[in-house]
Scaffold this motif. Structure first.
Motif, short mmCIF file in Angstrom:
data_model
loop_
_atom_site.label_atom_id
_atom_site.label_comp_id
_atom_site.label_asym_id
_atom_site.label_seq_id
_atom_site.Cartn_x
_atom_site.Cartn_y
_atom_site.Cartn_z
N ARG A 278 4.28 -15.79 -22.26
CA ARG A 278 3.10 -16.36 -21.61
C ARG A 278 3.38 -17.64 -20.84
O ARG A 278 2.60 -18.04 -19.98
N THR A 279 4.48 -18.30 -21.17
CA THR A 279 4.81 -19.58 -20.56
C THR A 279 6.20 -19.54 -19.95
O THR A 279 7.12 -18.96 -20.52
N LEU A 280 6.33 -20.17 -18.79
CA LEU A 280 7.62 -20.31 -18.12
C LEU A 280 7.95 -21.79 -18.03
O LEU A 280 7.09 -22.62 -17.72
N ALA A 281 9.19 -22.13 -18.31
CA ALA A 281 9.65 -23.51 -18.17
C ALA A 281 10.66 -23.59 -17.04
O ALA A 281 11.53 -22.72 -16.90
N THR A 282 10.55 -24.65 -16.23
CA THR A 282 11.49 -24.87 -15.13
C THR A 282 12.03 -26.30 -15.22
O THR A 282 11.31 -27.23 -15.58
N ALA A 283 13.31 -26.48 -14.88
CA ALA A 283 13.98 -27.78 -14.95
C ALA A 283 14.42 -28.20 -13.56
O ALA A 283 14.96 -27.38 -12.81
N SER A 284 14.24 -29.47 -13.23
CA SER A 284 14.44 -29.89 -11.85
C SER A 284 15.19 -31.21 -11.73
O SER A 284 15.20 -32.05 -12.65
N ASP A 285 15.76 -31.40 -10.54
CA ASP A 285 16.37 -32.69 -10.19
C ASP A 285 15.34 -33.80 -10.08
O ASP A 285 15.73 -34.98 -10.00
N ASP A 286 14.06 -33.45 -10.04
CA ASP A 286 13.04 -34.50 -9.96
C ASP A 286 12.78 -35.16 -11.31
O ASP A 286 11.90 -36.01 -11.44
N GLY A 287 13.56 -34.77 -12.33
CA GLY A 287 13.46 -35.40 -13.63
C GLY A 287 12.42 -34.81 -14.55
O GLY A 287 12.17 -35.34 -15.63
N THR A 288 11.82 -33.70 -14.15
CA THR A 288 10.76 -33.11 -14.96
C THR A 288 11.12 -31.71 -15.42
O THR A 288 11.91 -31.00 -14.80
N VAL A 289 10.50 -31.35 -16.53
CA VAL A 289 10.40 -29.96 -16.96
C VAL A 289 8.94 -29.58 -16.79
O VAL A 289 8.06 -30.29 -17.28
N ARG A 290 8.69 -28.49 -16.11
CA ARG A 290 7.31 -28.06 -15.89
C ARG A 290 7.07 -26.75 -16.62
O ARG A 290 7.93 -25.86 -16.63
N LEU A 291 5.91 -26.68 -17.24
CA LEU A 291 5.49 -25.47 -17.93
C LEU A 291 4.42 -24.77 -17.10
O LEU A 291 3.50 -25.42 -16.59
N TRP A 292 4.54 -23.45 -16.98
CA TRP A 292 3.65 -22.67 -16.12
C TRP A 292 3.01 -21.56 -16.93
O TRP A 292 3.66 -20.93 -17.77
N ASP A 293 1.72 -21.30 -16.65
CA ASP A 293 1.03 -20.15 -17.22
C ASP A 293 1.43 -18.92 -16.41
O ASP A 293 1.16 -18.84 -15.22
N VAL A 294 2.11 -17.99 -17.05
CA VAL A 294 2.65 -16.84 -16.34
C VAL A 294 1.55 -15.94 -15.79
O VAL A 294 1.69 -15.33 -14.72
N ALA A 295 0.41 -15.87 -16.48
CA ALA A 295 -0.68 -14.99 -16.04
C ALA A 295 -1.41 -15.55 -14.83
O ALA A 295 -1.71 -14.83 -13.88
N THR A 296 -1.69 -16.86 -14.86
CA THR A 296 -2.48 -17.47 -13.77
C THR A 296 -1.61 -18.09 -12.69
O THR A 296 -2.11 -18.44 -11.63
N HIS A 297 -0.31 -18.26 -12.98
CA HIS A 297 0.65 -18.89 -12.07
C HIS A 297 0.34 -20.37 -11.84
O HIS A 297 0.79 -20.96 -10.86
N ARG A 298 -0.41 -20.96 -12.77
CA ARG A 298 -0.76 -22.37 -12.64
C ARG A 298 0.13 -23.23 -13.53
O ARG A 298 0.59 -22.80 -14.59
N GLN A 299 0.32 -24.47 -13.09
CA GLN A 299 1.09 -25.42 -13.88
C GLN A 299 0.28 -25.83 -15.09
O GLN A 299 -0.88 -26.23 -14.98
N ALA A 300 0.92 -25.78 -16.28
CA ALA A 300 0.22 -26.10 -17.52
C ALA A 300 0.57 -27.49 -18.03
O ALA A 300 -0.25 -28.13 -18.70
N ALA A 301 1.78 -27.98 -17.74
CA ALA A 301 2.17 -29.30 -18.23
C ALA A 301 3.40 -29.78 -17.48
O ALA A 301 4.18 -28.98 -16.94
N VAL A 302 3.58 -31.10 -17.47
CA VAL A 302 4.78 -31.73 -16.91
C VAL A 302 5.40 -32.58 -18.02
O VAL A 302 4.75 -33.48 -18.56
N LEU A 303 6.65 -32.29 -18.36
CA LEU A 303 7.36 -33.02 -19.41
C LEU A 303 8.39 -33.92 -18.74
O LEU A 303 9.27 -33.44 -18.03
N THR A 304 8.29 -35.22 -18.94
CA THR A 304 9.20 -36.15 -18.28
C THR A 304 9.58 -37.28 -19.20
O THR A 304 8.79 -37.70 -20.06
N THR A 305 10.82 -37.76 -19.04
CA THR A 305 11.31 -38.88 -19.85
C THR A 305 11.81 -40.04 -19.00
O THR A 305 12.13 -41.09 -19.52
N GLY A 306 11.94 -39.83 -17.70
CA GLY A 306 12.47 -40.87 -16.84
C GLY A 306 13.04 -40.28 -15.57
O GLY A 306 12.56 -39.27 -15.07
#
Length: 661
Positions: free
Chosen positions: A142-170
């Protein structure tokens, strides 16, 4: 720009065509679209950075610098599909737990979801402000996680294709992500030399694992969820106990950064792959000792275990654009190579399209023939052809038979009535040298083959018996063609002459000769109405079949021409040769209407798909290219691709007015 930014090149070419639809603008539009990776039947053309198996192990996905992800059949090693749409390196791939969806992420700042059944794009996820490096599905899908050079991990709702959360530490970039088997924890690899564990539901860091002395590049959970493996640019991999968060083992031995780590399904083995040292290493997770090394498959950049634990896959980089990188399946027990994954074979030498336009066959310099589904860009099956190069391929008029000639002096016939399971029907022998070309009569009852032994032979396609030998040629025969009414056979000799044979009497009616020039007659083709015979040699000559006089000479190629084909409606003639271009000519005015570039090398094969504007070419770079020759169709497809994949948001150098508005 075409090599680095093919999507931007297509949009620029379309803009130029919209402003002024000149011959040059039309040529540029058709050429840039044909070079788009989605229009090539071939393996990756640049370094490959990620690999993963489908949950059932039947398919493997790879991600490459060539802006594509590709799906492979692990049983046959054949290419299943090319997923094109990213505008930069595809850095990561992940299957959903049910195998129905593939997620890809790229340096173009996007993640994409693809239907693995139809191979169509489902959604493009945008939000990251820099390149996306890693991707993982939560075990519930149900959830997809993506990792980026922008310093964030983003969680996505696979059904709606919407961003569910942004995980960041710096500010540290995030290289890879992985979910624990129970889905409660997410591990992320950071450039600040640490790996962090996140509580997925609480959206908070629960542990920081410090110990590596350089960027953490890879993370993987053991199947029981008690151990985390990390890889690093410090050339080591580590195992971490997830109760104490302490290092339990450090694996050393790689000569470069460890780019990939993977556990076997039983958790007893850890595989590590290091960029540039050319090896994947296997480690016992209990004794922490090395148990094996996979080598000899290029500069291995990623490694994965199959779900049954019996197979492994490695992918590699070459550092050379246009060179197909090694993609290898291994026996996980013996550590021996099991299968090489190929999109096509070696240098492609011949091509043919079935009469219904659904199937394409391509032959290579090592005697293999690859059968493709054109609509799906899917490799149906490889066939074993002659010993040595395949010199020509041709389908019978009803499409039930494929004939392939070879340097070994044989002609092979395959029964294509069941396209998914073609069977070899016969091997025709009789020529004392290589067989250079073949052609079916319009009624399909006779096959003509041209040989280097100075003869042309006629074969009964039902009994497979030789019925006649047309000899007396002063040199090797390199080309052959039936007239549309089936009464005349044209043969082209390496001495530059063309002979027209009456097939009833099997005698020469006339000999067509050039004006004192010794140029091979490489390819012959009758126009669909039978009034004109076209021949390639030093240039292209058109002959009247009524008067046997030359009608026109088409000049423009800068080197010898060796291939030609009439469009199904007879209005256009396509020619190709050693100057690495394909030229399209108006058969009434004899003027060029387009020059197609970016063929990838000397064009060794050329064929139109019946009833369409589609042209197929084979080249010395191993690729089979499909050229859509109607500019308005190309324009519509470019705009569709641009809209689906949001190219206006991700393509660099896209400041010009949108040509699709």
């Amino acid at each position: 720009m075409m090599q680095d930014q093919p999507e931007a090149a297509m949009l620029l070419a379309l803009s130029a065509y919209r402003r002024s639809p000149t011959t040059e603008a039309r040529s540029s539009l058709l050429s840039t679209y044909a070079q788009f990776p989605g229009n090539q039947l071939a393996g990756h053309t640049d370094d490959v950075w990620a690999v993963t198996f489908s949950p059932d192990g039947r398919t493997m996905a790879t991600a490459s610098d060539d802006h594509t992800a590709k799906l492979w059949d692990t049983a046959t090693g054949g290419l299943v599909a090319t997923l094109a749409g990213h505008t930069d390196r595809v850095a990561g791939v992940a299957y959903s737990p049910d195998g129905r969806t593939l997620a890809t992420v790229g340096r173009d700042r996007t993640a994409k979801l693809w239907d693995t059944g139809t191979h169509r794009l489902v959604a493009t996820l945008t939000g990251h402000s820099s390149g996306v490096n890693g991707v993982a599905f939560r075990p519930d899908g149900r959830t997809l996680a993506t990792a980026s050079d922008d310093g964030t991990v983003r969680l996505w709702d696979v059904a709606t294709h919407r961003q569910a959360a942004v995980l960041t530490t710096g500010d540290s970039t995030v290289r890879r992500v992985a979910f624990s088997p129970d889905g409660r924890t997410l591990a992320a690899a950071y450039s600040d030399r640490k790996a962090r564990l996140w509580d997925v539901d609480a959206r908070r860091v629960t542990a920081t694992l410090a110990g590596h002395t350089n960027t953490v590049t890879a993370v993987a959970f053991s199947p029981d969820g008690r151990t985390l493996a990390t890889g690093s640019s410090d050339r080591t991999a580590r195992l971490w106990d997830l109760e104490s968060y302490r290092t339990t083992a450090t694996f050393e031995g790689h000569a470069d950064m460890v780019w990939s780590v993977a556990f076997s399904p039983d958790g007893r083995t850890l595989a590590t792959a290091a960029v540039n040292d050319g090896t994947a290493r296997l480690w016992d997770t209990t004794t922490h000792r090395a148990t094996g090394t996979l080598a000899g498959a290029g500069l291995i950049s990623a490694v994965a275990f199959g779900p049954d634990g019996r197979s492994m896959a490695t992918v590699a980089e070459t550092g050379q654009r246009g060179v197909t990188p090694p993609l290898q399946l291994w026996n996980a027990t013996t550590h021996e190579k099991a299968r090489t994954l190929t999109g096509s074979g070696e240098s492609t030498t011949a091509v043919a399209v079935s009469p219904d336009g659904r199937t394409l066959a391509a032959g290579d310099s090592h005697g293999s023939v690859f059968v493709w589904d054109i609509a799906g860009h899917r490799l149906v099956t490889p066939l074993t052809g002659p010993t040595g190069a395949v010199t020509s391929l041709v389908f019978s008029p009803d499409g039930s038979t494929l004939a392939g000639t070879g340097e070994d002096g044989t002609t092979r016939l395959w029964d294509m009535s069941r396209r998914e399971e073609p069977k070899e029907a016969a091997t025709l022998t009789g020529h004392s040298g290589s067989v250079r070309a073949a052609a079916f009569s319009p009624d399909g009852r006779t096959l003509a083959t041209a040989g280097s032994d100075h003869s042309t032979r006629l074969w009964d396609t039902r009994s497979h018996d030789q019925v006649a030998v047309l000899d007396g040629e002063p040199d090797a025969v390199g080309s052959v063609a039936f007239s549309p009414d089936g009464r005349t056979l044209a043969t082209g000799s390496h001495d530059g002459t063309i002979r027209l044979w009456d097939l009833r009497s099997r005698t020469v009616v006339t000999t067509l000769a050039r004006d004192g020039q010794m140029c091979r007659a490489y390819t012959l083709a009758f126009s669909p109405d039978g009034r004109t015979l076209a021949a390639t040699s030093c240039d292209i000559t058109l002959w009247s079949t009524d008067t046997h006089q030359r009608i026109a000479r088409l000049t423009g190629h800068t080197e010898t021409t060796s291939r030609l084909a009439y469009a199904p409606d007879g209005r256009t003639l396509a020619t190709a040769g050693y100057d690495r271009t394909v030229r399209l000519w108006d058969t009434q005015s004899h003027q060029p209407v387009a020059t197609l570039t970016g063929t990838g090398g000397y064009v060794s094969g050329l064929a139109y798909a019946p009833g369409s504007h589609l042209l197929a070419t084979t080249n010395t770079d191993r690729a089979v290219r499909l050229w859509e020759l109607d500019p308005e169709t190309v324009a519509a497809r470019v705009c569709t691709l641009s809209g689906e994949h949001r190219w206006r948001e991700t393509v660099r150098a896209s400041s010009q007015r949108n040509p699709c508005d």
